[in-house]
Design a protein around this motif. Sequence first.
Motif, PDB file in Angstrom:
ATOM      1  N   HIS A  19      -3.458  46.847  18.587  1.00 49.21           N
ATOM      2  CA  HIS A  19      -2.779  48.053  18.237  1.00 49.21           C
ATOM      3  C   HIS A  19      -1.343  48.219  18.872  1.00 49.21           C
ATOM      4  O   HIS A  19      -0.981  49.244  18.632  1.00 49.21           O
ATOM      5  CB  HIS A  19      -3.890  49.440  18.603  1.00 49.21           C
ATOM      6  N   ARG A  48      -6.640  33.976   6.646  1.00 48.66           N
ATOM      7  CA  ARG A  48      -7.416  34.545   7.737  1.00 48.66           C
ATOM      8  C   ARG A  48      -7.468  35.959   7.703  1.00 48.66           C
ATOM      9  O   ARG A  48      -8.092  36.611   8.154  1.00 48.66           O
ATOM     10  CB  ARG A  48      -6.967  33.917   8.749  1.00 48.66           C
ATOM     11  N   THR A  57     -13.633  42.971   7.768  1.00 48.64           N
ATOM     12  CA  THR A  57     -12.969  44.253   8.394  1.00 48.64           C
ATOM     13  C   THR A  57     -12.120  44.858   7.071  1.00 48.64           C
ATOM     14  O   THR A  57     -11.378  43.880   6.558  1.00 48.64           O
ATOM     15  CB  THR A  57     -12.229  43.896   9.397  1.00 48.64           C
ATOM     16  N   ARG A  59      -9.859  46.765   7.610  1.00 49.62           N
ATOM     17  CA  ARG A  59      -8.342  47.064   8.150  1.00 49.62           C
ATOM     18  C   ARG A  59      -7.226  46.200   7.194  1.00 49.62           C
ATOM     19  O   ARG A  59      -7.514  45.235   6.702  1.00 49.62           O
ATOM     20  CB  ARG A  59      -8.124  46.666   9.589  1.00 49.62           C
ATOM     21  N   TYR A  95     -11.424  54.241  18.399  1.00 45.78           N
ATOM     22  CA  TYR A  95     -11.838  53.739  19.889  1.00 45.78           C
ATOM     23  C   TYR A  95     -11.841  54.792  21.132  1.00 45.78           C
ATOM     24  O   TYR A  95     -12.223  54.505  22.255  1.00 45.78           O
ATOM     25  CB  TYR A  95     -10.626  52.537  20.303  1.00 45.78           C
ATOM     26  N   ALA A 128      -9.901  39.823  18.151  1.00 50.17           N
ATOM     27  CA  ALA A 128      -9.942  38.586  17.363  1.00 50.17           C
ATOM     28  C   ALA A 128      -8.502  38.732  16.491  1.00 50.17           C
ATOM     29  O   ALA A 128      -8.195  37.716  15.795  1.00 50.17           O
ATOM     30  CB  ALA A 128     -10.975  38.664  16.442  1.00 50.17           C
ATOM     31  N   ARG A 129      -7.846  39.888  16.443  1.00 51.00           N
ATOM     32  CA  ARG A 129      -6.481  39.577  15.779  1.00 51.00           C
ATOM     33  C   ARG A 129      -5.655  38.775  16.356  1.00 51.00           C
ATOM     34  O   ARG A 129      -4.681  38.269  15.476  1.00 51.00           O
ATOM     35  CB  ARG A 129      -5.838  41.237  15.654  1.00 51.00           C
TER      36      ARG A 129
END
Length: 376
Positions: A19, A48, A57, A59, A95, A128-129
């Motif tokens: 983030h 990916r 996801t 996102r 979060y 994992a980003r």
Amino acid sequence: MAGNTFGTVFTVTSFGESHGPAIGCVVDGCPPGLALSEADIQRELDRRKPGTSRHVTQRREPDTVEILSGVYEGMTTGTPIALLIRNVDQRSKDYGNLVETFRPGHADYAYTMKYGRRDPRGGGRSSARETAVRVAAGAIAKKWLRERHGVVIRGFMAQLGPIEIPFISWEHVEHNPFFAPNLELAPELERFMDALRKAGDSVGAKLTVVASGVPPGWGEPVFGRLDAEIAAAMMSINAVKGVEIGDGFAVVTQRGSEHGDELTPQGFLSNHAGGILGGISTGQDVVVHLAVKPTSSIRLERRSIDLRGAPTTVATHGRHDPCVGIRATPIAEAMLALVLMDQALRHRAQCGDVVPPVSPLPGVAPGVVGPVPSPR
Ligand SMILES: C=C(O[C@@H]1CC(C(=O)O)=C[C@@H](OP(=O)(O)O)[C@H]1O)C(=O)O
């Protein structure tokens, strides 16, 4: 070193949080004269990136890469190549409930115990980003390996949770959201994932990665063995819990008369070794299997503790992959490429002018065994 740099001659230093404003890396040691464009890297990143199907996801990150240095008039110059990927779709409020507690199975707890603090937004550095930057660096290594040595690196999903995926063809891999080498199974995989998502749970997966065309001789004899470095590289991918080279744990029940790959003038008669003997490549396909654990961020309520050590419960909201293994195939391919390119340059440095007494054997004797990607 503080654990964010990979490689010996061809190195990658990764930076950034999920983030934060951006993630990126500096690739050093790339030989000059490799034609390189952003499109070469973007192609791999697009395989990916998040949000490409309902099974991953949601996102929305374009993962657009910018080359900031090290390339002039379309060619690498031999100087550090800096790659930048800006984050554009952070949603840090998801979060809020994780600031004071730890997700079971997540790095939250271990990071807090190590550093005494952590960036909880999107998992911060443990997200994992971060793997996007390995894929970007790996695209450079893949291109160099293919152009200089004819090495081709491919991967596929061999198992999704309980569903084994028999290998049919490499042609199938890029035509379904799972990197499954078997299109017939795609509807079953989709049904399984739809039910899993509805249940708010997650699942693991097994992947296979194969490098074909690797010449014999890459790898170091004791420390820096090719298989050891591949295992370390794969284990450095978030959620990977197991790595096997060649027959891996199946060697436990094998006999020497079965396991040892016999040599003939036409080539090897099998590839139980996974293309590596004594830590050095044999010229056969390098075959790696990976076990990826279920995602720790799930909607189901689980027991944990708060920052004072008192019992609490935690459930994760937000946009998570119900199976991180689904997007991990390009990441595993990238890590294999990074190891092989580094080892290729190390081999060139010490042994580049060695002339072995026999010609390299074909990877597999013609008509004996196919190119070995068989998932066990
Ligand atoms: C963004 C990516 O995956 C992320 C990996 C991730 C995690 O905890 O590992 C958590 C999620 O991030 P967020 O909570 O910000 O949506 C995923 O979306 C990506 O792979 O590019």
